[in-house]
Design a protein around this motif. Sequence first.
Motif, PDB file in Angstrom:
ATOM      1  N   LEU A 118       0.866  -1.178   0.000  1.00  0.00           N
ATOM      2  CA  LEU A 118       0.000   0.000   0.000  1.00  0.00           C
ATOM      3  C   LEU A 118       0.903   1.228   0.000  1.00  0.00           C
ATOM      4  O   LEU A 118       1.598   1.486   0.984  1.00  0.00           O
ATOM      5  N   PRO A 119       0.945   1.967  -1.102  1.00  0.00           N
ATOM      6  CA  PRO A 119       1.828   3.134  -1.132  1.00  0.00           C
ATOM      7  C   PRO A 119       1.250   4.303  -0.343  1.00  0.00           C
ATOM      8  O   PRO A 119       0.075   4.292   0.025  1.00  0.00           O
ATOM      9  N   GLN A 120       2.086   5.287  -0.155  1.00  0.00           N
ATOM     10  CA  GLN A 120       1.676   6.477   0.588  1.00  0.00           C
ATOM     11  C   GLN A 120       0.487   7.145  -0.118  1.00  0.00           C
ATOM     12  O   GLN A 120      -0.452   7.584   0.520  1.00  0.00           O
ATOM     13  N   GLU A 121       0.576   7.182  -1.431  1.00  0.00           N
ATOM     14  CA  GLU A 121      -0.506   7.785  -2.213  1.00  0.00           C
ATOM     15  C   GLU A 121      -1.185   6.668  -2.995  1.00  0.00           C
ATOM     16  O   GLU A 121      -0.598   6.104  -3.911  1.00  0.00           O
ATOM     17  N   MET A 122      -2.382   6.362  -2.602  1.00  0.00           N
ATOM     18  CA  MET A 122      -3.097   5.220  -3.183  1.00  0.00           C
ATOM     19  C   MET A 122      -3.666   5.585  -4.568  1.00  0.00           C
ATOM     20  O   MET A 122      -4.473   6.507  -4.698  1.00  0.00           O
ATOM     21  N   GLY A 123      -3.209   4.869  -5.581  1.00  0.00           N
ATOM     22  CA  GLY A 123      -3.703   5.109  -6.935  1.00  0.00           C
ATOM     23  C   GLY A 123      -4.881   4.199  -7.243  1.00  0.00           C
ATOM     24  O   GLY A 123      -4.921   3.056  -6.796  1.00  0.00           O
ATOM     25  N   TYR A 124      -5.837   4.706  -7.983  1.00  0.00           N
ATOM     26  CA  TYR A 124      -7.021   3.892  -8.310  1.00  0.00           C
ATOM     27  C   TYR A 124      -7.694   4.453  -9.560  1.00  0.00           C
ATOM     28  O   TYR A 124      -7.352   5.539 -10.025  1.00  0.00           O
ATOM     29  N   TYR A 125      -8.631   3.698 -10.080  1.00  0.00           N
ATOM     30  CA  TYR A 125      -9.398   4.159 -11.242  1.00  0.00           C
ATOM     31  C   TYR A 125     -10.746   4.675 -10.746  1.00  0.00           C
ATOM     32  O   TYR A 125     -11.558   3.879 -10.250  1.00  0.00           O
ATOM     33  N   PRO A 126     -10.988   5.967 -10.846  1.00  0.00           N
ATOM     34  CA  PRO A 126     -12.210   6.534 -10.268  1.00  0.00           C
ATOM     35  C   PRO A 126     -13.502   5.929 -10.808  1.00  0.00           C
ATOM     36  O   PRO A 126     -14.502   5.880 -10.107  1.00  0.00           O
ATOM     37  N   GLN A 127     -13.443   5.437 -12.056  1.00  0.00           N
ATOM     38  CA  GLN A 127     -14.666   4.886 -12.661  1.00  0.00           C
ATOM     39  C   GLN A 127     -14.984   3.477 -12.143  1.00  0.00           C
ATOM     40  O   GLN A 127     -16.085   2.980 -12.352  1.00  0.00           O
ATOM     41  N   ASN A 161      -4.293   6.884 -19.985  1.00  0.00           N
ATOM     42  CA  ASN A 161      -4.766   6.064 -18.863  1.00  0.00           C
ATOM     43  C   ASN A 161      -3.729   5.874 -17.767  1.00  0.00           C
ATOM     44  O   ASN A 161      -4.056   5.469 -16.671  1.00  0.00           O
ATOM     45  N   SER A 162      -2.457   6.126 -18.111  1.00  0.00           N
ATOM     46  CA  SER A 162      -1.422   5.831 -17.109  1.00  0.00           C
ATOM     47  C   SER A 162      -1.381   6.913 -16.036  1.00  0.00           C
ATOM     48  O   SER A 162      -1.505   8.094 -16.315  1.00  0.00           O
ATOM     49  N   ASP A 163      -1.244   6.481 -14.808  1.00  0.00           N
ATOM     50  CA  ASP A 163      -1.219   7.395 -13.682  1.00  0.00           C
ATOM     51  C   ASP A 163      -0.115   6.894 -12.739  1.00  0.00           C
ATOM     52  O   ASP A 163      -0.024   5.691 -12.476  1.00  0.00           O
ATOM     53  N   ARG A 164       0.729   7.792 -12.280  1.00  0.00           N
ATOM     54  CA  ARG A 164       1.928   7.382 -11.545  1.00  0.00           C
ATOM     55  C   ARG A 164       1.606   6.554 -10.293  1.00  0.00           C
ATOM     56  O   ARG A 164       2.161   5.484 -10.091  1.00  0.00           O
ATOM     57  N   ILE A 220       1.336   0.905  -7.665  1.00  0.00           N
ATOM     58  CA  ILE A 220       0.756  -0.301  -7.050  1.00  0.00           C
ATOM     59  C   ILE A 220       0.817  -1.453  -8.050  1.00  0.00           C
ATOM     60  O   ILE A 220       1.201  -2.568  -7.711  1.00  0.00           O
ATOM     61  N   GLU A 221       0.458  -1.158  -9.287  1.00  0.00           N
ATOM     62  CA  GLU A 221       0.399  -2.217 -10.298  1.00  0.00           C
ATOM     63  C   GLU A 221       1.774  -2.845 -10.554  1.00  0.00           C
ATOM     64  O   GLU A 221       1.879  -4.035 -10.820  1.00  0.00           O
ATOM     65  N   LYS A 222       2.810  -2.019 -10.457  1.00  0.00           N
ATOM     66  CA  LYS A 222       4.153  -2.528 -10.722  1.00  0.00           C
ATOM     67  C   LYS A 222       4.626  -3.524  -9.674  1.00  0.00           C
ATOM     68  O   LYS A 222       5.578  -4.254  -9.905  1.00  0.00           O
ATOM     69  N   THR A 223       3.976  -3.507  -8.521  1.00  0.00           N
ATOM     70  CA  THR A 223       4.389  -4.446  -7.475  1.00  0.00           C
ATOM     71  C   THR A 223       3.617  -5.763  -7.567  1.00  0.00           C
ATOM     72  O   THR A 223       3.781  -6.636  -6.733  1.00  0.00           O
ATOM     73  N   THR A 264       9.060   8.619 -22.530  1.00  0.00           N
ATOM     74  CA  THR A 264       8.339   9.684 -21.824  1.00  0.00           C
ATOM     75  C   THR A 264       6.920   9.241 -21.488  1.00  0.00           C
ATOM     76  O   THR A 264       6.313   8.474 -22.248  1.00  0.00           O
ATOM     77  N   SER A 265       6.442   9.720 -20.372  1.00  0.00           N
ATOM     78  CA  SER A 265       5.067   9.387 -20.012  1.00  0.00           C
ATOM     79  C   SER A 265       4.125  10.527 -20.424  1.00  0.00           C
ATOM     80  O   SER A 265       2.937  10.465 -20.174  1.00  0.00           O
ATOM     81  N   SER A 266       4.699  11.554 -21.062  1.00  0.00           N
ATOM     82  CA  SER A 266       3.875  12.681 -21.514  1.00  0.00           C
ATOM     83  C   SER A 266       3.219  12.340 -22.855  1.00  0.00           C
ATOM     84  O   SER A 266       3.817  11.672 -23.702  1.00  0.00           O
ATOM     85  N   ARG A 267       2.008  12.856 -23.011  1.00  0.00           N
ATOM     86  CA  ARG A 267       1.290  12.590 -24.262  1.00  0.00           C
ATOM     87  C   ARG A 267       1.669  13.574 -25.361  1.00  0.00           C
ATOM     88  O   ARG A 267       1.357  13.374 -26.518  1.00  0.00           O
ATOM     89  N   LEU A 268       2.322  14.666 -24.957  1.00  0.00           N
ATOM     90  CA  LEU A 268       2.590  15.746 -25.908  1.00  0.00           C
ATOM     91  C   LEU A 268       3.436  15.307 -27.113  1.00  0.00           C
ATOM     92  O   LEU A 268       3.024  15.540 -28.255  1.00  0.00           O
ATOM     93  N   PRO A 269       4.592  14.655 -26.886  1.00  0.00           N
ATOM     94  CA  PRO A 269       5.392  14.268 -28.058  1.00  0.00           C
ATOM     95  C   PRO A 269       4.630  13.371 -29.027  1.00  0.00           C
ATOM     96  O   PRO A 269       4.732  13.528 -30.244  1.00  0.00           O
TER      97      PRO A 269
END
Lengths: 283, 260
Positions: A78-87, B118-121, B126-129, B192-197
């Motif tokens: 469980l990271p410090q900032e919990m990431g999730y998909y709001p939908q 869709n990617s979010d840091r 969490i997913e990477k673990t 890069t994780s940016s969509r701009l390029p």
Amino acid sequence: MLSIKNVTKKYGKFTALENITLNFTPGVYGLLAPNGAGKTTLLKMLVTLTFPTDGEILWNGTEIGKLGARYREHLGYLPQEMGYYPQYTPKQYLSYMSALKGLDRKTARGRIPQLLELVGLSDVCGKKMKKFSGGMIQRVGIAQALLNDPMLLILDEPTAGLDPKERVRFRNILSDMSKDKIIILSTHIVSDVESIANRLIFLKDHHVLTEETVQELCGRLDGRVFEASLHEGEIEEFERSHTVLARRQDGDSVTVRFTGGDAPTDARAVTPTLEDVFLLSYR
Amino acid sequence: MNKMKNTDGQRLFEEKIARMLKSECVPEIEQSEIEATCRAASSHYVQKQKILDAGFWRVVVYFRSVGDALFYIASTFIFGGAVSVLGMSTSHTMDPTALMTSLSPVPLISFALHELHNSDRSTAEIEKTCKYTPDRICFARLWLCIIFNSALVLLAGVTLFPHYGFVVRLYLSSFSAMFLVGAAALFLMSVTSSRLPLSIMMLIWLVGSGFFLADDKHTAATAAISTWQLALILVFSVAVFAAVSMNAARRLYKTERRAA
């Protein structure tokens, strides 16, 4: 079971952690340190999000990076900032996470309702998470960390956003399952670990300051922590010669909890708490 | 004779074990305990993930949100619609090869943009673990998208230009563009994780190919390229795509690479 051997982590010229050596066997470990002391860096190395610049981390004798997915199968994080998909609803999110964790559908179907019940979210399991409060999201995070019944559970500031009742519930959950798991709990909230941690690890200046049980740590201060009643005007002078750990306004006077220096005649010795140790370690 | 000896030997051995089990008090082990022991033991050996791991492909294919599905349908319609309208209305003046070449990479770039969107840091953290990492899933989805994109190009070519005499050239050229642009998109995604390029690349490609199509000189020059030369370009573009894919995989699986 889990060993950290002479681990150093550097980001460019900045050394986040230096020469850390720790061994973990089943039980609850509290990782206590002020913000910025390197707790999160250490945890991120344990969950393979980052790797040591020097030294190695071993799981049952094998380097965790070499084990790869075989190691992550046993991991709950469980990271410090919990990431999730709001939908997603909590149920959908946990289904997704269970698939990512490699759980088969049958196991996941049985486990998800149990965990939702455990974290008290059964009644909102069909609602989208975008409507959830911070505490509720955190509880979903706790549930996802427990999905694969991990042998190694790593929680970074898990009680952030939880109300007192939820915190107690969470502590009980951890306590119940600590028998055969390694649980590493990072926090700067002393009360979170005081009652459940078997051992406490203090980090200071990027090193391990100490690794002991609560009793051992508190025992160091036995007979050295006092409380005394002072008048408002005496406080400033008193603070020059003593280390004040806490103060409490009691009518016209102030009750001061302190250590060091000569104790006033009316001072009484009190049982040291983990908070006293923490405050003294990081003053 | 030997076989009989072996069978007798095995029988005697089994009887011996049965006698031993009867004489010793062997505790009955619960299934859950056996499973727990197996799980604990499994962490003592190193095992690479298999490519044909059903659990992994279930995540890749099954766990797409409703938004994702709509995105793919929309991509198909945009691509199909654009090819249809342009192909039918300008088939006499516009070279179908040039047209298909310019549009063939569109779904692929859209896919890459969508994945980055869709990617979010903190979610990825969490997913990477988990057992199946998001990088690996994204990579697998990109390959699926290549297959999807190829099928779309083939279908569009067959249905819209059935009487076109240069269908081989059309496919050679379209697939070359798809692999080359796909390689560029994959490279950008991995660095890069940016969509701009990626958005800029998509824009340049569409505007650039629009200008290219508008000029008869350019299309005539393209038509002058021989089929075998186009085949060579396709081989080259597939090679570039393969090389970039492998490099991107190494970048995407940086954590595993560090430890290997």
